[in-house]
Design an enzyme around this catalytic site. Structure first.
Site, mmCIF file in Angstrom:
data_model
loop_
_atom_site.group_PDB
_atom_site.id
_atom_site.type_symbol
_atom_site.label_atom_id
_atom_site.label_comp_id
_atom_site.label_asym_id
_atom_site.label_seq_id
_atom_site.Cartn_x
_atom_site.Cartn_y
_atom_site.Cartn_z
ATOM 1 N N ARG A 294 -50.914 12.898 76.543
ATOM 2 C CA ARG A 294 -51.948 13.061 77.562
ATOM 3 C C ARG A 294 -53.271 12.399 77.160
ATOM 4 O O ARG A 294 -54.129 12.184 77.999
ATOM 5 C CB ARG A 294 -52.129 14.568 77.831
ATOM 6 C CG ARG A 294 -53.257 14.972 78.729
ATOM 7 C CD ARG A 294 -53.116 14.392 80.123
ATOM 8 N NE ARG A 294 -54.208 14.839 80.975
ATOM 9 C CZ ARG A 294 -55.448 14.374 80.926
ATOM 10 N NH1 ARG A 294 -55.784 13.434 80.053
ATOM 11 N NH2 ARG A 294 -56.367 14.838 81.762
ATOM 12 N N LYS A 295 -53.444 12.170 75.872
ATOM 13 C CA LYS A 295 -54.696 11.555 75.375
ATOM 14 C C LYS A 295 -55.931 12.214 75.977
ATOM 15 O O LYS A 295 -56.751 11.570 76.635
ATOM 16 C CB LYS A 295 -54.733 10.047 75.633
ATOM 17 C CG LYS A 295 -53.608 9.281 74.953
ATOM 18 C CD LYS A 295 -53.782 7.779 75.077
ATOM 19 C CE LYS A 295 -52.656 7.008 74.452
ATOM 20 N NZ LYS A 295 -51.377 7.087 75.196
ATOM 21 N N PHE A 296 -56.067 13.505 75.731
ATOM 22 C CA PHE A 296 -57.269 14.215 76.192
ATOM 23 C C PHE A 296 -58.506 13.546 75.604
ATOM 24 O O PHE A 296 -58.479 13.053 74.467
ATOM 25 C CB PHE A 296 -57.216 15.680 75.738
ATOM 26 C CG PHE A 296 -56.102 16.462 76.373
ATOM 27 C CD1 PHE A 296 -56.227 16.965 77.656
ATOM 28 C CD2 PHE A 296 -54.904 16.675 75.688
ATOM 29 C CE1 PHE A 296 -55.186 17.688 78.250
ATOM 30 C CE2 PHE A 296 -53.869 17.398 76.270
ATOM 31 C CZ PHE A 296 -54.011 17.896 77.555
ATOM 32 N N ASN B 127 -51.785 15.002 72.233
ATOM 33 C CA ASN B 127 -52.729 14.210 71.442
ATOM 34 C C ASN B 127 -54.084 14.160 72.128
ATOM 35 O O ASN B 127 -54.210 14.486 73.313
ATOM 36 C CB ASN B 127 -52.183 12.798 71.175
ATOM 37 C CG ASN B 127 -51.844 12.048 72.445
ATOM 38 O OD1 ASN B 127 -51.998 12.565 73.544
ATOM 39 N ND2 ASN B 127 -51.367 10.830 72.302
#
Ligand code: 5BU
Length: 259
Positions: A93-95, A121
């Site tokens: 999701r690469k917050f 992540n």
């Protein structure tokens, strides 16, 4: 001891995080350090790959928001397949927002990521609050987080100072951060797992800035632990055979570094 020379089950003993222990145990038992990046847009295809390639991988990485036909039954089924074939579910999701916002993005919305993806992540860019926001939701579920310390794409802005700050943030949250997305091994602590995307059989690039190195370069030369492969497998004429090949190359590269 040099963590590069340790087996995955030896390393599992050095971590108190249940997710690290489970992942390393799967890797050792299945003899695989391959992660499939299942970047497909139909849920039928996603579930088919999880079923067919599940036996070859330690981890399945999703971009759940690219499915055109998502509903929650898909991730329920994915969870069953993860348990059946013994792999970890990682939502890529690469917050990258403030803690308050990411806690909602992680727990709620349409995807309810925290309920099915034991691994996520995040970019450390916003500062430690992002980890705190995610940890508030994930720790109770025994979920874990990878910090994105380096990227595979050409021209990315992550310089060595950024990467060092990322490592310091990981140390401050060792109960939740289980490792890094990176292009190279960053530190000698055997409890951290280094996962690396941008992998194909031959070095190269795509048309949109992605850069590839080989499994041997990533694992043997650069000291990463897990190779993350998408199109190298999915665009092959026979994805199951391609997955077996990447599994073999990744494991051989790992074995060669133990010598
Ligand atoms: P590929 O088809 O093997 O190029 O897919 C790579 C996957 O890894 C894709 O899902 C990306 O979103 C992901 N990725 C990446 O390629 N490079 C990075 O630095 C990070 C993620 Br972080």
């Amino acid at each position: 001891m040099n963590s590069l020379k340790m087996s995955f089950s030896e390393r599992a003993k050095t971590s108190s995080h249940p997710l690290t222990q489970r992942l390393l145990a799967f890797m050792d038992a299945k003899q695989t350090n391959l992660a499939l990046s299942a970047d497909v847009t139909s849920s039928k295809e996603l579930l088919r790959y999880a079923e067919e390639i599940g036996p070859e991988i330690c981890l399945l990485k999703t971009h759940i928001d690219i499915l055109h036909d998502f509903d929650f039954s898909v991730v329920k089924r994915l969870r069953e397949l993860a348990d059946k074939h013994q792999f970890i579910l990682f939502e890529d999701r690469k917050f990258a927002d403030i803690g308050h916002t990411v806690s909602h993005q992680y727990q709620g919305g349409v995807y309810r990521i925290a309920d099915w993806a034991e691994l996520i992540n995040a970019h450390p860019l916003p500062g430690p609050g992002i980890i705190e926001g995610l940890k508030k939701i994930g720790l109770l579920k025994n979920n874990g987080l990878l910090l994105i310390a380096q990227m595979s794409s050409k021209g990315n802005l992550m310089n060595s100072e950024y990467t060092q700050q990322c490592i310091a943030m990981a140390h401050a949250h060792k109960d939740f951060v289980i490792g890094f997305i990176t292009q190279e091994k960053l530190l000698n602590d055997p409890g951290y797992i280094h996962m690396t995307p941008g992998i194909q059989i031959a070095e190269g690039k795509d048309q949109l800035g992605q850069q590839y190195v080989t499994p041997a370069m990533a694992i043997r030369d650069r000291g990463n632990d897990v190779i993350i492969v998408g199109r190298g497998i999915l665009s092959a004429p026979n994805p199951v055979e391609a997955a077996k090949k990447y599994k073999q190359l990744g494991w051989e590269a790992f074995q060669s570094r133990l010598k």
